[in-house]
Design an enzyme around this catalytic site. Structure first.
Site, PDB file in Angstrom:
ATOM      1  N   LYS A   1      12.606   6.855  -6.000  1.00 50.59           N
ATOM      2  CA  LYS A   1      12.990   8.176  -6.492  1.00 50.59           C
ATOM      3  C   LYS A   1      13.713   8.965  -5.409  1.00 50.59           C
ATOM      4  CE  LYS A   1      11.094  11.781  -6.103  1.00 50.59           C
ATOM      5  NZ  LYS A   1       9.943  12.632  -6.365  1.00 50.59           N
TER       6      LYS A   1
ATOM      7  N   GLU B   1       6.681  11.112 -13.328  1.00 53.77           N
ATOM      8  CA  GLU B   1       8.000  11.597 -13.737  1.00 53.77           C
ATOM      9  C   GLU B   1       8.862  10.435 -14.220  1.00 53.77           C
ATOM     10  OE1 GLU B   1       8.767  13.225  -9.859  1.00 53.77           O
ATOM     11  OE2 GLU B   1      10.155  11.608  -9.336  1.00 53.77           O
TER      12      GLU B   1
ATOM     13  N   SER C   1       1.377  17.484  -3.555  1.00 52.92           N
ATOM     14  CA  SER C   1       2.833  17.388  -3.694  1.00 52.92           C
ATOM     15  C   SER C   1       3.402  16.176  -2.972  1.00 52.92           C
ATOM     16  CB  SER C   1       3.445  18.671  -3.112  1.00 52.92           C
ATOM     17  OG  SER C   1       4.780  18.442  -2.690  1.00 52.92           O
ATOM     18  N   GLY C   2       4.222  15.406  -3.668  1.00 57.33           N
ATOM     19  CA  GLY C   2       4.877  14.265  -3.038  1.00 57.33           C
ATOM     20  C   GLY C   2       5.811  14.709  -1.925  1.00 57.33           C
ATOM     21  N   LEU C   3       6.575  15.777  -2.194  1.00 54.95           N
ATOM     22  CA  LEU C   3       7.494  16.293  -1.174  1.00 54.95           C
ATOM     23  C   LEU C   3       6.728  16.716   0.074  1.00 54.95           C
ATOM     24  CD1 LEU C   3      10.258  17.419  -0.190  1.00 54.95           C
ATOM     25  CD2 LEU C   3       9.668  19.553  -1.359  1.00 54.95           C
TER      26      LEU C   3
ATOM     27  N   ARG D   1       6.098  14.085 -16.712  1.00 52.48           N
ATOM     28  CA  ARG D   1       7.102  15.024 -16.188  1.00 52.48           C
ATOM     29  C   ARG D   1       8.502  14.599 -16.623  1.00 52.48           C
ATOM     30  NH1 ARG D   1       7.736  16.513  -9.838  1.00 52.48           N
ATOM     31  NH2 ARG D   1      10.005  16.528  -9.704  1.00 52.48           N
TER      32      ARG D   1
ATOM     33  N   ASP E   1      11.340  12.684   0.738  1.00 48.86           N
ATOM     34  CA  ASP E   1      10.772  12.556  -0.608  1.00 48.86           C
ATOM     35  C   ASP E   1      11.659  11.605  -1.418  1.00 48.86           C
ATOM     36  OD1 ASP E   1       9.239  12.980  -2.878  1.00 48.86           O
ATOM     37  OD2 ASP E   1      10.202  14.890  -3.377  1.00 48.86           O
TER      38      ASP E   1
ATOM     39  N   HIS F   1      10.741  20.354 -15.783  1.00 47.84           N
ATOM     40  CA  HIS F   1      11.269  20.809 -14.497  1.00 47.84           C
ATOM     41  C   HIS F   1      12.680  21.340 -14.696  1.00 47.84           C
ATOM     42  CE1 HIS F   1      10.869  21.353 -10.361  1.00 47.84           C
ATOM     43  NE2 HIS F   1      11.012  20.137  -9.887  1.00 47.84           N
TER      44      HIS F   1
ATOM     45  N   ASN G   1      14.123  13.256  -4.378  1.00 47.07           N
ATOM     46  CA  ASN G   1      13.664  14.594  -4.743  1.00 47.07           C
ATOM     47  C   ASN G   1      14.608  15.217  -5.764  1.00 47.07           C
ATOM     48  OD1 ASN G   1      13.806  17.779  -4.135  1.00 47.07           O
ATOM     49  ND2 ASN G   1      11.727  17.002  -3.882  1.00 47.07           N
ATOM     50  N   SER G   2      14.025  15.897  -6.729  1.00 49.27           N
ATOM     51  CA  SER G   2      14.781  16.425  -7.868  1.00 49.27           C
ATOM     52  C   SER G   2      15.929  17.339  -7.463  1.00 49.27           C
ATOM     53  CB  SER G   2      13.845  17.214  -8.778  1.00 49.27           C
ATOM     54  OG  SER G   2      12.809  16.408  -9.238  1.00 49.27           O
TER      55      SER G   2
ATOM     56  N   ASP H   1       0.877  14.357  -7.589  1.00 46.00           N
ATOM     57  CA  ASP H   1       2.267  14.040  -7.881  1.00 46.00           C
ATOM     58  C   ASP H   1       2.436  12.538  -7.647  1.00 46.00           C
ATOM     59  OD1 ASP H   1       4.977  13.743  -7.948  1.00 46.00           O
ATOM     60  OD2 ASP H   1       5.400  15.163  -6.327  1.00 46.00           O
TER      61      ASP H   1
ATOM     62  N   ASP I   1       4.969  10.704  -8.461  1.00 48.03           N
ATOM     63  CA  ASP I   1       6.382  10.316  -8.605  1.00 48.03           C
ATOM     64  C   ASP I   1       6.537   9.532  -9.926  1.00 48.03           C
ATOM     65  OD1 ASP I   1       7.019  11.626  -6.286  1.00 48.03           O
ATOM     66  OD2 ASP I   1       7.079   9.855  -5.026  1.00 48.03           O
TER      67      ASP I   1
HETATM   68  C1  SPV Z   1       6.773  17.915  -5.347  1.00 43.61           C
HETATM   69  O1  SPV Z   1       6.155  18.911  -4.934  1.00 43.61           O
HETATM   70  O2  SPV Z   1       6.842  16.872  -4.716  1.00 43.61           O
HETATM   71  C2  SPV Z   1       7.469  17.979  -6.612  1.00 43.61           C
HETATM   72  C3  SPV Z   1       8.052  19.209  -7.047  1.00 43.61           C
HETATM   73  O3  SPV Z   1       7.615  16.959  -7.235  1.00 43.61           O
HETATM   74  S1  SPV Z   1       9.721  19.162  -6.628  1.00 43.61           S
HETATM   75  O4  SPV Z   1       9.843  18.989  -5.208  1.00 43.61           O
HETATM   76  O5  SPV Z   1      10.219  20.432  -7.088  1.00 43.61           O
HETATM   77  O6  SPV Z   1      10.363  18.095  -7.339  1.00 43.61           O
HETATM   78 MG    MG Z   2       7.431  15.279  -6.118  1.00 38.20          MG
END
Ligand code: SPV
Ligand code: MG
Length: 288
Positions: free
Chosen positions: A112, A106, A38-40, A149, A50, A180, A114-115, A77, A79
């Protein structure tokens, strides 16, 4: 294999988040069959946001630690690929070198965010992002599973935009789609599945709609569920509790039973093997 897990038409698969060697090893012991780097969570474990604050090479290094500590396939991930088509294909090439099994890209812009921060992120141009996907596919071919994504729903652009993007990314060579959603129910995801007709396998990240039972995903024909950040969030609570108590109590006796023993650590990373290797390689007359 990650490709088998994601592309299986009849079985729902699960990827567990990992952000370092330890979280990967724990997920493997919990019987997960694949990991989500996971990027986050990687950013968080490094003390970054993130928001493209961790560099692509820091992510690649973290992935190497994850890959080294488990036999499980790792979907990374990636990104948006850290820039244009050229950055994306370089990232993919390095991830392949370090042993990743797949990369998710994505359709966001660099840097980027975080979503779940804000509600109307700029989306990448469809053709430009498709070029990133094609560049990655041309570079790593079947060596990495390529997941495209779609941030259209997250960014408030609606279902039609999401479907147009899914079709374009399929045409660009994606092996699977990650759709997502920020909603607290899975309605958007189920509606996407109905309209998409499983033209490519679909992955989801039910971070916000966590109350939905997985039977809904099976029925909808989803391929893979990603538990995207839960080890990292669990670690935050556990570490905070321990720090607060040790500070307050000026003693660790009260928390001993709540934390891993040293023996557990020695077992997890196979210290016994090291002792055997010492005998084998450091004794003066091996075999006698
Ligand atoms: C991550 O885990 O970094 C993701 C999922 O991309 S989210 O944080 O939901 O975007
Ligand atoms: Mg991410």
């Amino acid at each position: 294999m990650l490709r088998d897990q994601i592309c299986s038409r009849n079985e729902l698969s699960f990827l567990m988040e990992a952000h370092d060697g330890l979280s990967a090893a724990i997920a493997e012991r919990a019987s997960f069959k694949g990991l989500w780097a996971s990027g986050l969570s990687i950013a968080c474990s490094l003390g970054y946001r993130d928001a493209s604050e961790a560099s692509w090479s820091q992510i690649v290094d973290a992935v190497e630690r994850i890959v080294d500590s488990t036999r499980l396939p790792v979907l990374v991930d990636g990104d948006g690929g850290f820039g244009n088509f050229n950055n994306a294909r370089l990232l993919a090439r390095k991830l392949r070198q370090r042993g990743a099994a797949g990369v998710a890209l994505e359709d966001s812009c660099f840097p980027k965010m975080n979503s779940f921060i804000g509600d109307r992120h700029p989306l990448a141009d469809i053709d430009e992002f498709s070029g990133r996907l094609r560049a990655v596919k041309d570079t790593v071919a079947e060596d990495l599973v390529l997941v495209a994504r779609i941030e259209a729903l997250i960014a408030g652009h609606g279902m039609d935009e999401a479907l147009v993007r899914a079709s374009a990314y399929a045409a660009a060579g994606a092996d699977a789609i990650l759709i997502h959603s920020r909603r607290t129910a899975a309605d958007e995801i189920v509606a996407f599945m109905r309209a998409w007709h499983n033209r490519l396998p679909v992955l989801i990240v039910p971070t916000k709609y966590y109350r939905t039972p997985v039977s809904v995903y099976r029925k909808a024909g989803i391929s893979t569920v990603i538990w995207a950040n839960h080890s990292m969030r669990a670690a935050i609570v556990a570490m905070r509790q321990v720090c607060n108590r040790i500070f307050a109590e000026e003693n660790t006796a009260g928390i001993e039973s709540n934390i891993a023993t040293l023996d557990e650590i020695f077992e997890m990373f196979n210290y016994n093997e090291l002792a055997r290797a010492e005998l084998r390689y450091q004794s003066p007359n091996p075999g006698q």
